[in-house]
Motif scaffolding. Sequence first.
Motif, PDB file in Angstrom:
ATOM      1  N   SER A  52       0.826  -1.201   0.000  1.00  0.00           N
ATOM      2  CA  SER A  52       0.000   0.000   0.000  1.00  0.00           C
ATOM      3  C   SER A  52       0.863   1.256   0.000  1.00  0.00           C
ATOM      4  CB  SER A  52      -0.921  -0.019   1.220  1.00  0.00           C
ATOM      5  OG  SER A  52      -1.656   1.165   1.297  1.00  0.00           O
ATOM      6  N   LEU A  53       1.895   1.264   0.812  1.00  0.00           N
ATOM      7  CA  LEU A  53       2.799   2.414   0.892  1.00  0.00           C
ATOM      8  C   LEU A  53       3.507   2.643  -0.443  1.00  0.00           C
ATOM      9  CD1 LEU A  53       4.364   4.615   2.446  1.00  0.00           C
ATOM     10  CD2 LEU A  53       6.007   2.828   3.052  1.00  0.00           C
ATOM     11  N   VAL A  54       4.063   1.590  -1.010  1.00  0.00           N
ATOM     12  CA  VAL A  54       4.783   1.716  -2.276  1.00  0.00           C
ATOM     13  C   VAL A  54       3.829   2.192  -3.372  1.00  0.00           C
ATOM     14  CG1 VAL A  54       6.046   0.461  -4.074  1.00  0.00           C
ATOM     15  CG2 VAL A  54       6.571   0.056  -1.661  1.00  0.00           C
ATOM     16  N   TYR A  55       2.634   1.634  -3.406  1.00  0.00           N
ATOM     17  CA  TYR A  55       1.633   2.058  -4.392  1.00  0.00           C
ATOM     18  C   TYR A  55       1.345   3.551  -4.235  1.00  0.00           C
ATOM     19  CZ  TYR A  55      -2.819   2.664  -6.755  1.00  0.00           C
ATOM     20  OH  TYR A  55      -3.808   3.134  -7.561  1.00  0.00           O
ATOM     21  N   ASP A  86       8.720   0.143  11.567  1.00  0.00           N
ATOM     22  CA  ASP A  86      10.063   0.606  11.204  1.00  0.00           C
ATOM     23  C   ASP A  86      10.266   0.535   9.693  1.00  0.00           C
ATOM     24  OD1 ASP A  86      10.665   1.052  13.867  1.00  0.00           O
ATOM     25  OD2 ASP A  86      11.732  -0.870  14.115  1.00  0.00           O
ATOM     26  N   ALA A  87       9.854  -0.570   9.094  1.00  0.00           N
ATOM     27  CA  ALA A  87      10.011  -0.740   7.650  1.00  0.00           C
ATOM     28  C   ALA A  87       9.203   0.310   6.886  1.00  0.00           C
ATOM     29  CB  ALA A  87       9.584  -2.149   7.233  1.00  0.00           C
ATOM     30  N   VAL A  88       7.979   0.565   7.318  1.00  0.00           N
ATOM     31  CA  VAL A  88       7.130   1.567   6.665  1.00  0.00           C
ATOM     32  C   VAL A  88       7.779   2.941   6.755  1.00  0.00           C
ATOM     33  CG1 VAL A  88       4.934   2.810   6.879  1.00  0.00           C
ATOM     34  CG2 VAL A  88       4.953   0.319   6.860  1.00  0.00           C
ATOM     35  N   ARG A  89       8.289   3.271   7.923  1.00  0.00           N
ATOM     36  CA  ARG A  89       8.917   4.583   8.106  1.00  0.00           C
ATOM     37  C   ARG A  89      10.140   4.741   7.206  1.00  0.00           C
ATOM     38  NH1 ARG A  89       9.465   8.476  12.830  1.00  0.00           N
ATOM     39  NH2 ARG A  89      11.428   9.502  12.379  1.00  0.00           N
ATOM     40  N   ILE A  90      10.987   3.730   7.149  1.00  0.00           N
ATOM     41  CA  ILE A  90      12.207   3.785   6.333  1.00  0.00           C
ATOM     42  C   ILE A  90      11.857   3.899   4.846  1.00  0.00           C
ATOM     43  CG2 ILE A  90      14.202   2.436   5.547  1.00  0.00           C
ATOM     44  CD1 ILE A  90      14.301   1.325   8.482  1.00  0.00           C
TER      45      ILE A  90
END
Length: 110
Positions: A52-55, A86-90
């Motif tokens: 979702s974030l990458v999209y 953490d992964a989403v934030r990075i």
Amino acid sequence: MLLSLEGAVSSGNIKEVQDIFQRVVKPTNANLDDQTAVLSHLENIEDTEIKSLVYNKVMTAINNHIDVSVEVVEPFKLLPKVKISDAVRIIAILFDNAINAAKKSANKGN
């Protein structure tokens, strides 16, 4: 816009119908094609939050007229010991930095 289109069709004003089609319908279709293409390239991202974030970030870049391509060749899933937050934030920071740099670039990511 649909009311304008309806009015143009009702009055038989083909020139106005063509104008509305070129200004409204055609760009919307291109945007949907971009969205579908992006989603198909993300199918190997198994974490919904990351996908979702990458999209979202890719669509932000596209909407800012930045050339972008995404290729996830192999299935990708975070290891259990990696916190999703953490992964989403990075990843978000990396995308935001890339988008901001591309906005300032003369060639928008080419």
